[in-house]
Write a protein that holds these residues in place. Structure first.
Motif, short mmCIF file in Angstrom:
data_model
loop_
_atom_site.label_atom_id
_atom_site.label_comp_id
_atom_site.label_asym_id
_atom_site.label_seq_id
_atom_site.Cartn_x
_atom_site.Cartn_y
_atom_site.Cartn_z
N VAL A 11 33.44 -0.65 1.95
CA VAL A 11 32.22 -0.10 2.53
C VAL A 11 32.33 1.42 2.56
O VAL A 11 33.14 1.99 3.30
N ASP A 12 31.53 2.08 1.74
CA ASP A 12 31.54 3.54 1.66
C ASP A 12 30.29 3.98 0.90
O ASP A 12 29.88 3.31 -0.05
N ASP A 13 29.69 5.09 1.30
CA ASP A 13 28.46 5.52 0.64
C ASP A 13 28.71 6.44 -0.54
O ASP A 13 27.76 6.92 -1.16
N LEU A 40 24.48 -1.94 7.33
CA LEU A 40 23.53 -3.04 7.24
C LEU A 40 23.83 -3.97 6.07
O LEU A 40 23.88 -5.19 6.23
N SER A 41 24.04 -3.39 4.89
CA SER A 41 24.31 -4.23 3.72
C SER A 41 25.66 -4.95 3.86
O SER A 41 25.82 -6.09 3.38
N ALA A 42 26.61 -4.32 4.52
CA ALA A 42 27.91 -4.97 4.73
C ALA A 42 27.74 -6.19 5.63
O ALA A 42 28.29 -7.27 5.35
N LEU A 43 26.98 -6.05 6.70
CA LEU A 43 26.77 -7.17 7.63
C LEU A 43 25.98 -8.29 6.97
O LEU A 43 26.26 -9.48 7.21
N GLU A 44 25.02 -7.94 6.15
CA GLU A 44 24.24 -8.96 5.44
C GLU A 44 25.14 -9.76 4.50
O GLU A 44 25.00 -10.98 4.37
N PHE A 45 26.07 -9.08 3.85
CA PHE A 45 26.99 -9.77 2.95
C PHE A 45 27.90 -10.71 3.73
O PHE A 45 28.16 -11.84 3.30
N GLU A 63 23.62 3.30 10.61
CA GLU A 63 24.70 3.05 11.55
C GLU A 63 26.04 3.39 10.90
O GLU A 63 26.31 2.99 9.77
N ASP A 64 26.88 4.11 11.62
CA ASP A 64 28.14 4.56 11.03
C ASP A 64 29.22 3.48 11.07
O ASP A 64 28.98 2.35 11.51
N GLY A 65 30.41 3.86 10.61
CA GLY A 65 31.51 2.91 10.55
C GLY A 65 31.95 2.40 11.90
O GLY A 65 32.44 1.27 12.02
N ILE A 66 31.81 3.21 12.93
CA ILE A 66 32.17 2.78 14.28
C ILE A 66 31.29 1.59 14.70
O ILE A 66 31.78 0.61 15.28
N GLU A 67 30.00 1.67 14.39
CA GLU A 67 29.10 0.56 14.70
C GLU A 67 29.46 -0.68 13.90
O GLU A 67 29.38 -1.80 14.40
N LEU A 68 29.84 -0.47 12.64
CA LEU A 68 30.26 -1.61 11.82
C LEU A 68 31.49 -2.28 12.42
O LEU A 68 31.55 -3.52 12.51
#
Length: 209
Positions: A11-13, A40-45, A63-68
């Protein structure tokens, strides 16, 4: 424990960076199940596919990495998370560790260091890069209400984090190597830890840094 065939989500932009990491890890036998460019796309996956380890940046759009990290640890506590970031600010590192990340490394690490981080995390161990360890330990202070470590022990702890040998510590502080060894044993005994990483986790949990 073998780390080949470990299922990893990146996960990285930054596409060039994430593509480079993907290619390198796949050459080493890892299974990169997907690349995500935001939380968002990480959570959907993750709703559809199993993952063993997430390697994520902190700064991302939305949402940043902390939220993830917060959401993954709540929804999928079995998934291990390694932060791979340029952020070395103490506050950000503390937040990530307190949220339960399994590793925190900087983007200037070598390929071998990244592989070592994955290996350690796969073995259910905690891993942080040397630079992060130094930054955190440099900020350790002795709380007057706990009096956990003496002033001398704190001085030695900081030098241990810099990977000073007992001889080097003794020369720096103008004390004997035997005295250094005694202090070293006392530090680990008082904190009930065995490594510098363990000391850092203890210090964060007990608000010493």
């Amino acid at each position: 424990m073998t780390i080949e065939n470990t299922k990893i989500l990146l996960v990285d932009d930054h596409q060039i960076l994430i593509d480079g990491i993907k290619n390198m890890l796949e050459e080493k036998g890892f299974i990169i199940v997907n690349k995500a460019y935001d939380t968002l796309s990480a959570l959907e996956f993750l709703e559809k596919y199993p993952v063993e380890i997430i390697i994520t940046d902190i700064s991302m759009p939305g949402e940043d990495g902390i939220e993830l990290i917060k959401k993954v640890k709540k929804l999928y506590p079995e998934i291990k998370i390694i932060v791979l970031s340029m952020h070395e600010e103490k506050g950000i590192v503390q937040d990530a560790i307190q949220l339960g990340v399994n590793g925190y490394i900087l983007k200037n690490i070598t390929q071998q260091q990244l592989l070592r981080a994955i290996q350690r995390v796969k073995e259910d161990k905690f891993y942080i890069s040397e630079e992060i360890a130094h930054i955190l330990v440099e900020n350790i202070h002795d709380k007057t209400d706990t009096r956990l470590l003496s002033k001398r022990e704190l001085e030695i702890l900081k030098l241990i984090a810099r990977e000073y040998s007992n001889k080097h510590i003794a020369e720096t502080l103008f004390i004997s190597e035997r005295t250094v060894e005694t202090h070293r044993k006392n530090i680990f005994r008082k904190t009930n830890t065995h490594t510098v990483v363990g000391l850092i986790k203890y210090a964060i949990e007990n608000k010493l840094i």
